[in-house]
Each structure stands twice: as C-alpha cells, then as structure tokens.
Design a protein around this motif. Structure first.
Motif, short mmCIF file in Angstrom:
data_model
loop_
_atom_site.label_atom_id
_atom_site.label_comp_id
_atom_site.label_asym_id
_atom_site.label_seq_id
_atom_site.Cartn_x
_atom_site.Cartn_y
_atom_site.Cartn_z
N PRO A 51 -56.54 -15.54 20.15
CA PRO A 51 -56.02 -16.67 19.36
C PRO A 51 -55.27 -16.21 18.12
N VAL A 52 -54.26 -16.99 17.75
CA VAL A 52 -53.52 -16.72 16.53
C VAL A 52 -54.36 -17.17 15.34
N THR A 53 -54.72 -16.24 14.48
CA THR A 53 -55.58 -16.55 13.33
C THR A 53 -54.85 -16.33 12.01
N THR A 54 -53.54 -16.28 12.05
CA THR A 54 -52.75 -16.08 10.84
C THR A 54 -52.99 -17.21 9.84
N THR A 55 -53.16 -16.86 8.58
CA THR A 55 -53.34 -17.86 7.53
C THR A 55 -51.99 -18.21 6.91
N ARG A 56 -51.95 -19.27 6.14
CA ARG A 56 -50.71 -19.66 5.46
C ARG A 56 -50.26 -18.57 4.48
N GLU A 57 -51.21 -17.93 3.82
CA GLU A 57 -50.88 -16.87 2.88
C GLU A 57 -50.21 -15.69 3.59
N GLN A 58 -50.76 -15.30 4.72
CA GLN A 58 -50.17 -14.20 5.50
C GLN A 58 -48.80 -14.59 6.02
N MET A 59 -48.64 -15.81 6.42
CA MET A 59 -47.35 -16.29 6.94
C MET A 59 -46.28 -16.20 5.87
N ASN A 60 -46.62 -16.56 4.63
CA ASN A 60 -45.65 -16.59 3.55
C ASN A 60 -45.37 -15.21 2.95
N ALA A 61 -46.11 -14.18 3.42
CA ALA A 61 -45.94 -12.84 2.87
C ALA A 61 -44.71 -12.12 3.43
N ALA A 62 -44.16 -12.60 4.54
CA ALA A 62 -43.00 -11.95 5.17
C ALA A 62 -41.77 -12.08 4.27
N SER A 63 -40.91 -11.04 4.28
CA SER A 63 -39.71 -11.07 3.45
C SER A 63 -38.69 -12.05 4.04
N PRO A 64 -37.91 -12.73 3.20
CA PRO A 64 -36.92 -13.69 3.67
C PRO A 64 -35.90 -13.08 4.64
N ARG A 65 -35.47 -11.83 4.36
CA ARG A 65 -34.47 -11.18 5.21
C ARG A 65 -35.02 -10.92 6.61
N GLU A 66 -36.24 -10.41 6.66
CA GLU A 66 -36.86 -10.13 7.95
C GLU A 66 -37.05 -11.42 8.76
N ARG A 67 -37.49 -12.46 8.08
CA ARG A 67 -37.70 -13.74 8.76
C ARG A 67 -36.40 -14.32 9.27
N LEU A 68 -35.32 -14.17 8.49
CA LEU A 68 -34.01 -14.70 8.88
C LEU A 68 -33.51 -14.02 10.15
N ILE A 69 -33.58 -12.69 10.18
CA ILE A 69 -33.10 -11.93 11.34
C ILE A 69 -33.90 -12.29 12.59
N LYS A 70 -35.21 -12.31 12.45
CA LYS A 70 -36.05 -12.63 13.59
C LYS A 70 -35.84 -14.07 14.06
N SER A 71 -35.59 -14.98 13.13
CA SER A 71 -35.36 -16.37 13.48
C SER A 71 -34.10 -16.53 14.32
N ILE A 72 -33.03 -15.84 13.92
CA ILE A 72 -31.76 -15.95 14.64
C ILE A 72 -31.86 -15.33 16.03
#
Length: 258
Positions: free
Chosen positions: A122-143
């Motif tokens: 199961p995915v047990t990621t918390t909101r805090e862990q989710m928000n820890a990712a860098s904006p650039r990394e999240r943008l690339i992975k999102s696209i």
C-alpha cells in the motif's frame, strides 16, 4: 425486451465504471467499452467514445467529492493535465486508423499487476513527504507521465485513469487519497477531450446508450467517492487494488467469450 436488455447492460457497465472511478480514479471506458461491444454489439471505436463521455460527469463529481475532503491538488497537477490532454487527441486519431478491435489483453494484465501492487504494498506516503519533492523534479515527471497516460487513454480508450493513479503514487510520490482525487480531476478533462475526438472522427453514437451509461456511472461514482474519502489510506489502497483486479479480470473474460 431489447430495451430492457440495453438498460440492464448499461446499468452493469455504469456500476462497474462508477465504482472504479470513485475508488481508483479508473477510466469509465475500461468497463463500458468492452461491455457495450460484447453484449450490445456497439462498434469498438464508438463504445470507447461512449465510455469516455460517461466518464466526464462521473470524474467531475468524484473530483468535487475529493476536493471537499481536501484531497485534490489542482495547482501541481496542471502540467500533467495539459500533456495528457494534448496527447489524448493524438492517441485517439491514431486509433481511428486501426482495424475494429476491443481493448487488448496486455493492458488488462498490466493493470492486474498494478492492482496487486496496491494490495501487497500500500501507498503510505504522507502529505509532508509528498510536498518534499522539488518543483523541477515534479514538473518533469508530470509532463513525461502525462504524455504516457494521454496516449494510453486516447489510443486504447482504457487504463488511463489507473495508469495515472500509478504515476501519481509511484513516480510523483502522492498521498493515496490526493492521488485518486487528482486523477479523477484530470480524467474529467481527458475524457471530455477523448470523447469529443472520438465522436468527431467516428460520428454520433446511440443517444439512449450514452445517457444511460452516463447516469449510472455518475450515480455509482458519487457513492464510491463518498465511501473512499471516509476510508483510511490502507483501506483505499486495497479497495483500488481489488477494483483494478476484478475489473481487468472481468474484461479479459468478456473479451475471451464474446
């Protein structure tokens, strides 16, 4: 008798699609497409379009339900949504040149394994862990993730929502409830784009079937989304996994014996 059969098939298809949408962010076309082809003789390309249009309201009402519970990330999902929308049109256009077909077994088998993943790990990621990712990394992975999901949704007409849930949780590190809420939010726009593309290319389908599938899918999606938002993360993981496995297995059986 023919009308009753149509209503019954649309009810079953809408129930399966709605429950999958509310619990797992699943595309309604994953269930509705094969059901309409197998039991009502609807052409596969047209059935996919009906499934996508049915998904619009179901995903929208599910997204609203998740948003009310604070489980929707609109801002950070926009890059993924834009890439999904653009590539969905391309996938739908490419699919129109292929021979008449239903969804291949490869996608369904892949979704069974993804479902097992949610049950066993199961995915047990918390909101805090989710928000820890860098904006650039999240943008690339999102696209990148959006391009893959968009082509699947437009080309295959199924699996887009579940693949999006997998991308959001496994690659973008989303907390489970927020991942499902964000998935159905994106799928509302993706389904609208894909459905319009299918109808523009393949013509208008049977209006009665469209209306019945849309109503039943909307009803069950609302019920499932309410239950999902009241469940804890592990329960939602397991529910999503079970929905994926049962839905994919049922589609494999329908395609095998139709």
């Amino acid at each position: 008798m023919e009308l009753l059969s149509t209503i019954f098939v649309c009810f079953l298809a809408g129930a399966g699609a709605g429950i999958g949408t509310g619990f797992a962010g699943m595309s309604a076309a994953a269930v509705i497409g094969p059901m309409l082809v197998a039991f009502l003789g609807v052409p596969a390309y047209e059935a996919v379009g009906i499934g996508l249009i049915s998904d619009v309201l179901a995903s929208a009402v599910s997204a609203y339900t998740y948003k009310k519970s604070g489980n929707l990330d609109i801002k950070n999902s926009l890059p993924m949504m834009l890439s999904v929308l653009g590539v969905t049109v391309i996938g739908s256009f490419v699919a129109s040149f292929l021979p008449e077909r239903t969804m291949g077994s490869t996608m369904q088998i892949a979704l069974i394994f993804i479902g097992l993943r949610f049950i066993l790990k199961p995915v047990t990621t918390t909101r805090e862990q989710m928000n820890a990712a860098s904006p650039r990394e999240r943008l690339i992975k999102s696209i990148v993730g959006g391009v893959c999901v968009g082509f699947i949704c437009g080309f295959v007409g199924a699996g887009g929502g579940m693949m999006m849930l997998f991308v959001l949780t496994s690659f973008l590190g989303y907390q489970m409830h927020i991942a499902v809420g964000t998935s159905v939010f994106i799928m509302a726009f993706t389904a609208l784009t894909g459905g319009i593309s299918h109808f523009a290319i393949g013509g208008m389908p049977d209006i009665l079937v469209v209306v019945l599938c849309a109503i039943f899918t909307l009803l069950w999606a609302r019920i499932a989304a309410i239950i999902a938002n009241r469940s804890d993360a592990k329960t939602l993981n397991r529910a999503a996994g079970v929905v994926m496995i049962l839905t994919s297995a049922a589609i494999l059986v329908v395609n095998r014996f139709k």
